[in-house]
Write a protein that holds these residues in place. Structure first.
Motif, PDB file in Angstrom:
ATOM      1  N   HIS A  66     -36.887  15.998  14.830  1.00 43.88           N
ATOM      2  CA  HIS A  66     -37.489  14.750  15.153  1.00 43.88           C
ATOM      3  C   HIS A  66     -36.750  14.140  14.397  1.00 43.88           C
ATOM      4  CE1 HIS A  66     -40.169  11.320  15.751  1.00 43.88           C
ATOM      5  NE2 HIS A  66     -40.157  10.762  14.563  1.00 43.88           N
ATOM      6  N   HIS A  67     -36.664  13.381  12.822  1.00 42.16           N
ATOM      7  CA  HIS A  67     -36.582  13.598  11.974  1.00 42.16           C
ATOM      8  C   HIS A  67     -34.279  12.862  12.401  1.00 42.16           C
ATOM      9  CE1 HIS A  67     -40.211  11.520  10.394  1.00 42.16           C
ATOM     10  NE2 HIS A  67     -40.715  12.686   9.732  1.00 42.16           N
ATOM     11  N   GLU A  68     -33.778  13.954  12.338  1.00 43.09           N
ATOM     12  CA  GLU A  68     -32.642  14.297  11.987  1.00 43.09           C
ATOM     13  C   GLU A  68     -32.362  13.138  13.873  1.00 43.09           C
ATOM     14  OE1 GLU A  68     -30.110  14.586  11.223  1.00 43.09           O
ATOM     15  OE2 GLU A  68     -30.343  16.904   9.350  1.00 43.09           O
ATOM     16  N   MET A  69     -32.959  13.570  14.671  1.00 48.60           N
ATOM     17  CA  MET A  69     -33.005  12.489  15.783  1.00 48.60           C
ATOM     18  C   MET A  69     -33.061  11.186  15.860  1.00 48.60           C
ATOM     19  SD  MET A  69     -30.774  14.493  17.754  1.00 48.60           S
ATOM     20  CE  MET A  69     -31.675  13.855  19.593  1.00 48.60           C
ATOM     21  N   ASN A  70     -34.191  10.748  15.276  1.00 55.64           N
ATOM     22  CA  ASN A  70     -34.860   9.111  15.420  1.00 55.64           C
ATOM     23  C   ASN A  70     -34.437   8.992  13.944  1.00 55.64           C
ATOM     24  OD1 ASN A  70     -36.014   9.472  17.355  1.00 55.64           O
ATOM     25  ND2 ASN A  70     -36.798  11.065  16.929  1.00 55.64           N
ATOM     26  N   MET A  71     -33.681   9.054  13.306  1.00 52.97           N
ATOM     27  CA  MET A  71     -33.577   9.000  11.254  1.00 52.97           C
ATOM     28  C   MET A  71     -32.582   6.823  11.602  1.00 52.97           C
ATOM     29  SD  MET A  71     -34.133   8.453   7.802  1.00 52.97           S
ATOM     30  CE  MET A  71     -35.387   9.852   7.986  1.00 52.97           C
ATOM     31  N   ARG A  72     -34.049   5.862  11.249  1.00 51.40           N
ATOM     32  CA  ARG A  72     -33.117   4.738  11.636  1.00 51.40           C
ATOM     33  C   ARG A  72     -31.448   4.840  10.745  1.00 51.40           C
ATOM     34  NH1 ARG A  72     -37.687   0.777  10.131  1.00 51.40           N
ATOM     35  NH2 ARG A  72     -39.339   2.268  12.004  1.00 51.40           N
ATOM     36  N   ARG A  73     -30.948   3.735  11.269  1.00 53.78           N
ATOM     37  CA  ARG A  73     -29.182   3.179   9.952  1.00 53.78           C
ATOM     38  C   ARG A  73     -29.914   2.661   9.453  1.00 53.78           C
ATOM     39  NH1 ARG A  73     -26.813   7.683  10.381  1.00 53.78           N
ATOM     40  NH2 ARG A  73     -26.059   8.099  12.311  1.00 53.78           N
ATOM     41  N   VAL A  74     -29.574   2.227   7.887  1.00 55.02           N
ATOM     42  CA  VAL A  74     -30.273   1.628   6.866  1.00 55.02           C
ATOM     43  C   VAL A  74     -29.156   0.143   6.864  1.00 55.02           C
ATOM     44  CG1 VAL A  74     -30.554   1.362   3.895  1.00 55.02           C
ATOM     45  CG2 VAL A  74     -31.154   3.177   5.299  1.00 55.02           C
ATOM     46  N   ALA A  75     -29.518  -0.427   6.533  1.00 52.28           N
ATOM     47  CA  ALA A  75     -27.908  -2.399   6.890  1.00 52.28           C
ATOM     48  C   ALA A  75     -28.181  -2.227   5.637  1.00 52.28           C
ATOM     49  CB  ALA A  75     -29.264  -3.628   7.595  1.00 52.28           C
ATOM     50  N   ASN A  76     -26.864  -2.603   5.926  1.00 51.87           N
ATOM     51  CA  ASN A  76     -26.566  -3.229   4.456  1.00 51.87           C
ATOM     52  C   ASN A  76     -27.045  -4.454   3.962  1.00 51.87           C
ATOM     53  OD1 ASN A  76     -25.185  -3.488   2.149  1.00 51.87           O
ATOM     54  ND2 ASN A  76     -22.982  -3.833   2.736  1.00 51.87           N
ATOM     55  N   ASP A  77     -27.783  -4.860   3.415  1.00 56.66           N
ATOM     56  CA  ASP A  77     -28.847  -5.997   2.981  1.00 56.66           C
ATOM     57  C   ASP A  77     -28.143  -6.843   1.948  1.00 56.66           C
ATOM     58  OD1 ASP A  77     -29.985  -8.683   3.026  1.00 56.66           O
ATOM     59  OD2 ASP A  77     -32.006  -7.606   3.966  1.00 56.66           O
ATOM     60  N   VAL A  78     -27.294  -6.869   1.207  1.00 61.73           N
ATOM     61  CA  VAL A  78     -26.424  -7.626   0.691  1.00 61.73           C
ATOM     62  C   VAL A  78     -27.435  -8.905   0.106  1.00 61.73           C
ATOM     63  CG1 VAL A  78     -24.477  -8.953  -0.228  1.00 61.73           C
ATOM     64  CG2 VAL A  78     -24.096  -7.217   1.455  1.00 61.73           C
ATOM     65  N   PRO A  89     -38.479   1.119   1.716  1.00 67.41           N
ATOM     66  CA  PRO A  89     -38.565   2.461   2.235  1.00 67.41           C
ATOM     67  C   PRO A  89     -37.597   3.670   3.390  1.00 67.41           C
ATOM     68  CG  PRO A  89     -40.025   1.252   1.999  1.00 67.41           C
ATOM     69  CD  PRO A  89     -39.353  -0.092   1.583  1.00 67.41           C
ATOM     70  N   ALA A  90     -36.865   2.677   3.992  1.00 62.91           N
ATOM     71  CA  ALA A  90     -36.048   2.845   5.093  1.00 62.91           C
ATOM     72  C   ALA A  90     -35.041   3.763   3.948  1.00 62.91           C
ATOM     73  CB  ALA A  90     -35.550   2.002   6.162  1.00 62.91           C
ATOM     74  N   LYS A  91     -34.509   3.458   2.869  1.00 60.78           N
ATOM     75  CA  LYS A  91     -33.329   4.291   2.206  1.00 60.78           C
ATOM     76  C   LYS A  91     -33.951   5.479   1.931  1.00 60.78           C
ATOM     77  CE  LYS A  91     -29.894   0.397   0.857  1.00 60.78           C
ATOM     78  NZ  LYS A  91     -29.641  -0.358   0.345  1.00 60.78           N
ATOM     79  N   VAL A  92     -35.655   5.314   0.942  1.00 57.46           N
ATOM     80  CA  VAL A  92     -36.018   6.457   0.604  1.00 57.46           C
ATOM     81  C   VAL A  92     -36.321   7.222   1.418  1.00 57.46           C
ATOM     82  CG1 VAL A  92     -38.531   7.031  -0.379  1.00 57.46           C
ATOM     83  CG2 VAL A  92     -36.729   5.306  -1.535  1.00 57.46           C
ATOM     84  N   SER A  93     -35.873   6.745   3.492  1.00 58.25           N
ATOM     85  CA  SER A  93     -36.346   8.178   3.913  1.00 58.25           C
ATOM     86  C   SER A  93     -35.145   8.736   4.047  1.00 58.25           C
ATOM     87  CB  SER A  93     -36.937   7.200   5.450  1.00 58.25           C
ATOM     88  OG  SER A  93     -35.901   6.853   5.856  1.00 58.25           O
ATOM     89  N   ARG A  94     -34.345   7.632   4.123  1.00 53.91           N
ATOM     90  CA  ARG A  94     -32.408   9.399   4.233  1.00 53.91           C
ATOM     91  C   ARG A  94     -32.535  10.106   3.177  1.00 53.91           C
ATOM     92  NH1 ARG A  94     -30.617   7.705   8.808  1.00 53.91           N
ATOM     93  NH2 ARG A  94     -28.323   8.718   7.894  1.00 53.91           N
ATOM     94  N   HIS A  95     -33.382   9.820   2.461  1.00 56.75           N
ATOM     95  CA  HIS A  95     -32.765  10.435   1.206  1.00 56.75           C
ATOM     96  C   HIS A  95     -33.439  11.703   1.177  1.00 56.75           C
ATOM     97  CE1 HIS A  95     -33.253  12.369  -2.832  1.00 56.75           C
ATOM     98  NE2 HIS A  95     -34.540  12.088  -3.162  1.00 56.75           N
ATOM     99  N   TYR A  96     -35.410  11.868   1.602  1.00 56.33           N
ATOM    100  CA  TYR A  96     -35.648  12.249   1.705  1.00 56.33           C
ATOM    101  C   TYR A  96     -35.588  13.231   3.094  1.00 56.33           C
ATOM    102  CZ  TYR A  96     -40.272  11.045  -0.897  1.00 56.33           C
ATOM    103  OH  TYR A  96     -40.488  10.610  -1.447  1.00 56.33           O
ATOM    104  N   LEU A  97     -34.680  13.034   4.224  1.00 56.88           N
ATOM    105  CA  LEU A  97     -34.244  13.692   5.146  1.00 56.88           C
ATOM    106  C   LEU A  97     -32.730  14.486   4.192  1.00 56.88           C
ATOM    107  CD1 LEU A  97     -34.043  14.748   8.231  1.00 56.88           C
ATOM    108  CD2 LEU A  97     -32.263  12.658   8.058  1.00 56.88           C
ATOM    109  N   GLY A  98     -32.667  13.343   3.224  1.00 58.69           N
ATOM    110  CA  GLY A  98     -30.759  14.575   3.070  1.00 58.69           C
ATOM    111  C   GLY A  98     -31.615  15.597   2.316  1.00 58.69           C
ATOM    112  N   LEU A  99     -33.359  15.589   1.693  1.00 62.42           N
ATOM    113  CA  LEU A  99     -33.113  16.746   1.051  1.00 62.42           C
ATOM    114  C   LEU A  99     -33.821  18.186   2.043  1.00 62.42           C
ATOM    115  CD1 LEU A  99     -35.513  15.184  -1.593  1.00 62.42           C
ATOM    116  CD2 LEU A  99     -33.685  16.383  -2.358  1.00 62.42           C
ATOM    117  N   ALA A 100     -34.252  17.725   2.624  1.00 63.82           N
ATOM    118  CA  ALA A 100     -34.322  18.414   3.742  1.00 63.82           C
ATOM    119  C   ALA A 100     -33.533  19.273   4.233  1.00 63.82           C
ATOM    120  CB  ALA A 100     -35.609  18.170   4.817  1.00 63.82           C
TER     121      ALA A 100
END
Length: 149
Positions: free
Chosen positions: A114-126, A9-20
């Motif tokens: 709000h989302h631009e300022m508070n979006m979490r970084r997505v960890a690279n979980d190998v 979901p964290a990666k999907v949230s970054r995708h949604y922010l990119g769409l916006a």
């Protein structure tokens, strides 16, 4: 369900922010004249982000915008204005051009910021990526083999 187990979901949230972000760049400003039908391309990702935030970024939001709205807190005037647009869209293919309704414009601007300022970084979980890939490949193999029986 495979999708729920391998989608982050964290990666999907970054995708949604990119769409916006990309739709805001096309619109130019929240006070601009827009094709009202295309306004949904900006509303949907920000509503989805708010839904995810209100649900702890633990799962994916419903695909249906009305369902998403019904499962989250949104300012009353914003919810009414979005539902009005949904209703108009259900009655006609072309909605014309006009300004973004005020309640929607205020909501979009505030929530995007709000989302631009508070979006979490997505960890690279190998390890997670390897596990997810293995699960997806196992699912695919099982489905292909089932098709040959």
């Amino acid at each position: 369900m495979l999708l729920a187990s391998i989608v982050d979901p964290a990666k999907v949230s970054r995708h949604y922010l990119g769409l916006a972000r990309s739709h805001i760049m096309r619109v130019g400003s929240f006070g601009a004249q827009v094709k009202l039908k295309k306004l949904f391309y900006l509303i949907r990702p920000l509503v989805a982000l708010d839904w995810m935030e209100q649900h702890g970024f633990a799962k994916l939001p419903p695909m249906s915008l009305p369902e998403c709205l019904s499962q989250m807190d949104v300012p009353v005037d914003t919810g009414l204005a979005i539902r009005d647009l949904i209703d108009r869209k259900s009655r006609t293919r072309e909605m014309g051009t006009g300004p973004i309704p005020g309640a929607i414009a205020r909501y979009l601007e505030a929530r995007y910021g709000h989302h631009e300022m508070n979006m979490r970084r997505v960890a690279n979980d190998v390890a997670r990526r390897a596990r997810d890939r293995a699960n997806a490949e196992a699912f695919y193999r099982k489905e292909v083999e089932a098709g040959f029986r």
